[in-house]
Every structure is written in structure tokens, then in C-alpha cells.
Design a protein around this motif. Sequence first.
Motif, mmCIF file in Angstrom:
data_model
loop_
_atom_site.group_PDB
_atom_site.id
_atom_site.type_symbol
_atom_site.label_atom_id
_atom_site.label_comp_id
_atom_site.label_asym_id
_atom_site.label_seq_id
_atom_site.Cartn_x
_atom_site.Cartn_y
_atom_site.Cartn_z
ATOM 1 N N THR A 58 -6.082 -13.022 5.732
ATOM 2 C CA THR A 58 -5.559 -11.750 5.257
ATOM 3 C C THR A 58 -4.917 -11.025 6.430
ATOM 4 O OG1 THR A 58 -7.201 -11.612 3.495
ATOM 5 C CG2 THR A 58 -6.116 -9.550 4.125
ATOM 6 N N TYR A 59 -3.718 -10.518 6.190
ATOM 7 C CA TYR A 59 -2.931 -9.852 7.222
ATOM 8 C C TYR A 59 -2.631 -8.420 6.798
ATOM 9 C CZ TYR A 59 -2.031 -14.691 8.512
ATOM 10 O OH TYR A 59 -2.178 -16.009 8.851
ATOM 11 N N THR A 60 -2.719 -7.492 7.732
ATOM 12 C CA THR A 60 -2.194 -6.147 7.535
ATOM 13 C C THR A 60 -0.824 -6.125 8.195
ATOM 14 O OG1 THR A 60 -4.407 -5.180 7.618
ATOM 15 C CG2 THR A 60 -2.548 -3.677 7.958
ATOM 16 N N LEU A 61 0.178 -5.722 7.428
ATOM 17 C CA LEU A 61 1.554 -5.698 7.920
ATOM 18 C C LEU A 61 2.071 -4.263 7.959
ATOM 19 C CD1 LEU A 61 2.416 -8.530 5.528
ATOM 20 C CD2 LEU A 61 2.704 -8.785 7.981
ATOM 21 N N ARG A 62 2.887 -3.977 8.945
ATOM 22 C CA ARG A 62 3.486 -2.650 9.099
ATOM 23 C C ARG A 62 4.988 -2.830 9.245
ATOM 24 N NH1 ARG A 62 2.780 2.422 7.958
ATOM 25 N NH2 ARG A 62 3.434 3.859 9.549
ATOM 26 N N ARG A 63 5.750 -2.058 8.484
ATOM 27 C CA ARG A 63 7.205 -2.130 8.561
ATOM 28 C C ARG A 63 7.682 -1.293 9.743
ATOM 29 N NH1 ARG A 63 11.000 -1.018 3.434
ATOM 30 N NH2 ARG A 63 10.140 -3.038 2.904
ATOM 31 N N SER A 64 8.541 -1.888 10.555
ATOM 32 C CA SER A 64 9.142 -1.168 11.679
ATOM 33 C C SER A 64 10.657 -1.212 11.512
ATOM 34 C CB SER A 64 8.737 -1.826 13.010
ATOM 35 O OG SER A 64 9.415 -3.064 13.175
ATOM 36 N N HIS A 76 12.472 -3.055 13.021
ATOM 37 C CA HIS A 76 12.866 -4.447 13.237
ATOM 38 C C HIS A 76 12.284 -5.399 12.204
ATOM 39 C CE1 HIS A 76 14.507 -3.115 17.033
ATOM 40 N NE2 HIS A 76 13.344 -2.525 17.296
ATOM 41 N N GLY A 77 11.754 -4.856 11.098
ATOM 42 C CA GLY A 77 11.190 -5.686 10.047
ATOM 43 C C GLY A 77 9.676 -5.557 9.980
ATOM 44 N N TRP A 78 9.058 -6.445 9.225
ATOM 45 C CA TRP A 78 7.606 -6.430 9.043
ATOM 46 C C TRP A 78 6.919 -7.112 10.217
ATOM 47 C CZ3 TRP A 78 5.146 -3.760 5.307
ATOM 48 C CH2 TRP A 78 5.914 -3.316 4.224
ATOM 49 N N LYS A 79 5.851 -6.497 10.717
ATOM 50 C CA LYS A 79 5.090 -7.015 11.849
ATOM 51 C C LYS A 79 3.620 -7.130 11.456
ATOM 52 C CE LYS A 79 8.714 -6.690 14.472
ATOM 53 N NZ LYS A 79 9.469 -7.845 14.829
ATOM 54 N N ILE A 80 2.955 -8.183 11.932
ATOM 55 C CA ILE A 80 1.518 -8.337 11.700
ATOM 56 C C ILE A 80 0.779 -7.414 12.660
ATOM 57 C CG2 ILE A 80 -0.455 -9.908 11.838
ATOM 58 C CD1 ILE A 80 1.511 -12.178 11.106
ATOM 59 N N VAL A 81 -0.111 -6.576 12.095
ATOM 60 C CA VAL A 81 -0.910 -5.654 12.890
ATOM 61 C C VAL A 81 -2.322 -6.211 13.078
ATOM 62 C CG1 VAL A 81 -1.832 -3.300 13.003
ATOM 63 C CG2 VAL A 81 0.427 -3.704 12.020
ATOM 64 N N VAL A 82 -2.878 -6.786 12.005
ATOM 65 C CA VAL A 82 -4.226 -7.365 12.030
ATOM 66 C C VAL A 82 -4.196 -8.673 11.256
ATOM 67 C CG1 VAL A 82 -6.636 -7.053 11.326
ATOM 68 C CG2 VAL A 82 -5.311 -5.075 12.098
ATOM 69 N N ALA A 83 -4.886 -9.689 11.791
ATOM 70 C CA ALA A 83 -5.026 -10.973 11.094
ATOM 71 C C ALA A 83 -6.498 -11.356 11.069
ATOM 72 C CB ALA A 83 -4.227 -12.055 11.796
ATOM 73 N N VAL A 84 -6.986 -11.752 9.881
ATOM 74 C CA VAL A 84 -8.384 -12.145 9.723
ATOM 75 C C VAL A 84 -8.439 -13.476 8.986
ATOM 76 C CG1 VAL A 84 -10.626 -11.514 8.736
ATOM 77 C CG2 VAL A 84 -9.094 -9.720 9.583
ATOM 78 N N VAL A 85 -9.143 -14.453 9.561
ATOM 79 C CA VAL A 85 -9.394 -15.726 8.895
ATOM 80 C C VAL A 85 -10.787 -15.630 8.271
ATOM 81 C CG1 VAL A 85 -9.664 -18.222 9.183
ATOM 82 C CG2 VAL A 85 -7.966 -16.970 10.550
ATOM 83 N N HIS A 86 -10.896 -16.046 7.006
ATOM 84 C CA HIS A 86 -12.162 -15.898 6.289
ATOM 85 C C HIS A 86 -12.325 -17.000 5.265
ATOM 86 C CE1 HIS A 86 -9.622 -14.238 3.112
ATOM 87 N NE2 HIS A 86 -9.097 -13.446 4.029
ATOM 88 N N ASP A 87 -13.442 -16.999 4.581
ATOM 89 C CA ASP A 87 -13.706 -17.980 3.529
ATOM 90 C C ASP A 87 -12.627 -17.865 2.456
ATOM 91 O OD1 ASP A 87 -15.213 -18.642 0.760
ATOM 92 O OD2 ASP A 87 -16.076 -19.785 2.427
ATOM 93 N N SER A 88 -12.194 -18.987 1.940
ATOM 94 C CA SER A 88 -11.110 -18.977 0.945
ATOM 95 C C SER A 88 -11.491 -18.256 -0.338
ATOM 96 C CB SER A 88 -10.661 -20.405 0.630
ATOM 97 O OG SER A 88 -11.735 -21.153 0.107
ATOM 98 N N LEU A 146 0.836 -1.206 0.000
ATOM 99 C CA LEU A 146 0.000 0.000 0.000
ATOM 100 C C LEU A 146 0.865 1.248 0.000
ATOM 101 C CD1 LEU A 146 -2.679 -1.179 2.557
ATOM 102 C CD2 LEU A 146 -2.749 -1.312 0.065
ATOM 103 N N ASN A 147 1.986 1.194 0.694
ATOM 104 C CA ASN A 147 3.010 2.239 0.690
ATOM 105 C C ASN A 147 4.287 1.602 1.221
ATOM 106 O OD1 ASN A 147 2.930 2.409 3.607
ATOM 107 N ND2 ASN A 147 1.131 3.717 3.428
ATOM 108 N N GLU A 148 5.313 2.389 1.473
ATOM 109 C CA GLU A 148 6.598 1.812 1.893
ATOM 110 C C GLU A 148 6.554 1.121 3.246
ATOM 111 O OE1 GLU A 148 9.718 4.691 1.672
ATOM 112 O OE2 GLU A 148 9.444 5.008 -0.465
ATOM 113 N N ALA A 149 5.540 1.419 4.053
ATOM 114 C CA ALA A 149 5.497 0.873 5.405
ATOM 115 C C ALA A 149 4.266 0.020 5.700
ATOM 116 C CB ALA A 149 5.576 2.013 6.422
ATOM 117 N N THR A 150 3.385 -0.170 4.716
ATOM 118 C CA THR A 150 2.147 -0.915 4.962
ATOM 119 C C THR A 150 1.872 -1.859 3.795
ATOM 120 O OG1 THR A 150 1.283 1.075 6.046
ATOM 121 C CG2 THR A 150 -0.286 -0.690 5.602
ATOM 122 N N ALA A 151 1.469 -3.079 4.128
ATOM 123 C CA ALA A 151 1.159 -4.067 3.089
ATOM 124 C C ALA A 151 0.000 -4.944 3.539
ATOM 125 C CB ALA A 151 2.377 -4.938 2.804
ATOM 126 N N LEU A 152 -0.698 -5.514 2.560
ATOM 127 C CA LEU A 152 -1.705 -6.542 2.805
ATOM 128 C C LEU A 152 -1.165 -7.847 2.242
ATOM 129 C CD1 LEU A 152 -4.999 -4.735 1.706
ATOM 130 C CD2 LEU A 152 -4.179 -5.122 4.038
#
Length: 80
Positions: free
Chosen positions: A47-53, A55-67, A20-26
Amino acid sequence: DLSSRGYARSKLTGSVVHLLNEATALLTVSRVRYETTGRPMESVGETYTLRRSDHGWKIVVAVVHDSSATLRAGRPHTVE
């Protein structure tokens, strides 16, 4: 819980990263969960929202859903 349902392991069947930008990814993945007998138990999407810190990429939000609801690749990117 998964162990009470006979869960043994999972296998990733697909993944896509959207920067999404240099510090955020899905990150979206598809996986098949297997029983201890080796039979497929279910297919799920995650689906995971990741944020770059610093110390590397960290999971901020995790959602389990229908495939069927996993994100599709427009142009996938690799996150290092």
C-alpha cells in the motif's frame, strides 16, 4: 533479501486506487513473487500513499504487508 531467497520476478495480480482529495491518494496492489525456478514464492500486498506535486504523483509512504490486508474497491479511480 529477496535475491538470496531465489527471487526472480513479480507479477501484479490486482490494484485499487482511492483518491482522498485532489492531491492525495492511496494505491494498494497485490503481487505474487516468483523464484528463479518459476515457482511462486509468496503473495504480498503493498500500500502506497501518493501525493501530487507540480511534477506528477510521488510516493510518500510505502508499506509491504500480508496480501489479505489490501484495500478493497468501493469505487476505484484512475490516477493520471
